[in-house]
Design a protein around this motif. Structure first.
Motif, PDB file in Angstrom:
ATOM      1  N   TRP A  80      83.025 -22.013  62.985  1.00 30.23           N
ATOM      2  CA  TRP A  80      81.813 -21.184  63.008  1.00 30.23           C
ATOM      3  C   TRP A  80      81.011 -21.525  64.254  1.00 30.23           C
ATOM      4  O   TRP A  80      81.156 -22.612  64.805  1.00 30.23           O
ATOM      5  N   GLN A  92      78.360 -16.773  63.312  1.00 25.66           N
ATOM      6  CA  GLN A  92      79.644 -16.114  63.018  1.00 25.66           C
ATOM      7  C   GLN A  92      80.537 -17.177  62.379  1.00 25.66           C
ATOM      8  O   GLN A  92      80.747 -18.256  62.942  1.00 25.66           O
ATOM      9  N   GLY A  94      83.965 -18.414  59.969  1.00 24.53           N
ATOM     10  CA  GLY A  94      85.321 -18.166  59.481  1.00 24.53           C
ATOM     11  C   GLY A  94      85.407 -18.266  57.966  1.00 24.53           C
ATOM     12  O   GLY A  94      84.656 -19.026  57.327  1.00 24.53           O
ATOM     13  N   THR A 184      87.815 -12.164  56.675  1.00 26.75           N
ATOM     14  CA  THR A 184      88.198 -13.184  57.652  1.00 26.75           C
ATOM     15  C   THR A 184      86.993 -13.844  58.335  1.00 26.75           C
ATOM     16  O   THR A 184      87.044 -15.024  58.686  1.00 26.75           O
ATOM     17  N   ARG A 185      85.913 -13.086  58.569  1.00 28.99           N
ATOM     18  CA  ARG A 185      84.721 -13.678  59.196  1.00 28.99           C
ATOM     19  C   ARG A 185      83.471 -13.012  58.650  1.00 28.99           C
ATOM     20  O   ARG A 185      83.510 -11.846  58.224  1.00 28.99           O
TER      21      ARG A 185
END
Ligand code: FAD
Ligand code: EPU
Length: 341
Positions: A80, A92, A94, A184-185
């Motif tokens: 992240w 952001q 993961g 996924t994110r």
């Protein structure tokens, strides 16, 4: 040309320790890809070999079957980072990042937004599935976008918060996209300016004057530790039922009989009731049903006392739901996700 997938596929893998209810379960295959391309390779191989895919994060909100055919995929994207866009700070993150670790790291940096969601077990990838919430804050309050990967062709794209159709313990990932995508994110919008949300229960009294984000997260963690059983010591999946929403007329009928009943009128109409209170009032706190029981401090939590299986848990849950229906005429809906074989 896709990159080769180096993540090992484990065969006949025991998942008993990989779900916080400790339900005995074995997966035909288990794989934990740590990159997007690794995840895409796993999806491709599963499709070629005609193996159904089940996604598993920290296993804190699932009812696993004794045998799980196909491949259990644990997205282990563990990175992240922070991004600045104008005035705003975004994280952001993961799917494989542990949610509580992230919350504490952001709060320690003085970033506001997720501190009330401290100590919720599990991985970031599962957080949007039921739009995790606690102490007056939901993930949907801070999440701006979710990156998903199609389980059909491995393509990725970003969904806006609006497209996620978040509700109370609800999202598109439990509905139209269930079983079709891997998350996924996440993109979270945070605030450097203090933004305390202290209206829930005794949080304001416990957090003190002008607390920092870290102090709020620590206070929430302490309150939760007092109420909720630690799955490492007493297996459980948190709240076993959702708090039910009933119509205004039904709420008034119940309040006439039980004036002290906690109830929360909703802006969208109807009234949310506290399932824990309803179960408690049925006299079920501490009650045992075979290998499972109603937790003695929080009646909404069913605990696994040892040597039980999913059938036994479903029996215990049925007994609790029946008691609430008979005493209050209210139907309870199971909160954790039931994974089919
Ligand atoms: P899992 O249990 O592994 O999976 C849950 C669901 O998400 C499954 O359907 C799974 O297939 C799917 N899934 C997992 N990863 C992905 C992915 N990457 N992409 C797509 N689908 C995926 N929840 C709250 O909202 N508030 C609380 O306060 C709260 N308190 C809890 C307290 C305790 C003690 C426990 C045990 C649970 C609590 N929960 C709470 C429930 C749980 O922690 C959350 O639902 C959490 O987000 C589950 O994360 P997980 O990684 O363990 O998901
Ligand atoms: N109550 C009782 N007896 C009990 C349990 C609760 O009387 O045994 C009463 C409480 O006194 C309070 C009301 O019920 O008046 C609500 O209780 P609490 O504040 O403990 O919250 P909850 O509604 O039981 C919900 C979430 C939790 C979340 C907390 C805090 C659901 C299904 N559960 O629980 O989420 O942590 O609020 O925000 O919405 C989870 O989803 O796994 C979970 C733990």
């Amino acid at each position: 040309m896709p990159l080769p997938d180096f993540s090992p596929w484990y065969h006949d893998c025991d998942l008993t320790g990989s779900n916080t209810l400790r339900l005995p379960s074995r997966a035909q295959f288990f794989v934990a890809p740590g990159t997007l391309s690794g995840l895409r390779c796993c999806i491709g191989r599963a499709r070629r070999e005609k193996l159904p895919i089940t996604l598993l994060g920290g296993g804190s909100n699932v009812l696993l079957p004794p045998v799980l055919p196909g491949v259990v995929v644990h997205p282990a994207l563990g990175q992240w980072w922070l991004e600045r866009h104008g005035e705003h700070t975004f994280a952001q993150v993961g799917a494989g990042v542990n949610w509580h670790t992230l919350v504490m790291a952001l709060a320690a940096r003085g970033l506001w937004g997720v501190e009330n969601l401290a100590l919720i077990p599990g991985d970031c990838g599962a957080a949007p599935v039921q739009n995790i919430g606690a102490y007056g804050v939901e993930l949907a309050d801070v999440l701006t976008e979710v990156q998903i990967m199609s389980l059909t062709d491995g393509q990725t794209r970003w969904l806006s918060r609006r497209e996620c159709r978040f509700g109370y313990r609800d999202s598109i990932f439990k509905r139209e996209l269930a079983g079709k995508v891997a998350i996924t994110r996440l993109m979270l919008k945070l605030s450097r300016a203090p933004r305390p949300v202290l209206g829930y229960g005794d949080l304001a009294a416990r957090a003190g004057d002008a607390p920092s984000a870290l102090e709020v997260a620590q206070t929430v963690s302490r309150i939760r530790q007092e109420k909720l059983p630690d799955p490492q010591c007493l297996p459980n999946a948190g709240s076993f039922f959702k708090n039910p929403v009933v119509g205004e007329a039904a709420a008034q009928r119940l309040l006439a009989r039980h004036p002290d009943m906690p109830h929360f009128p909703l802006a969208s109409g109807g009234c949310k009731l506290a399932a824990g209170w309803l179960i408690d009032r049925c006299g079920l706190k501490g009650q045992r049903f075979g290998a499972f029981g109603v937790h003695e401090r929080q009646a909404l939590v069913l605990v696994h006392l040892g040597n039980g299986d999913r059938e036994g848990l479903e029996y215990a849950a049925g007994q609790v739901a029946d008691a609430v229906r008979e005493n209050f005429g209210v139907a309870l809906e199971v909160e954790p996700r039931t994974i089919s074989a």
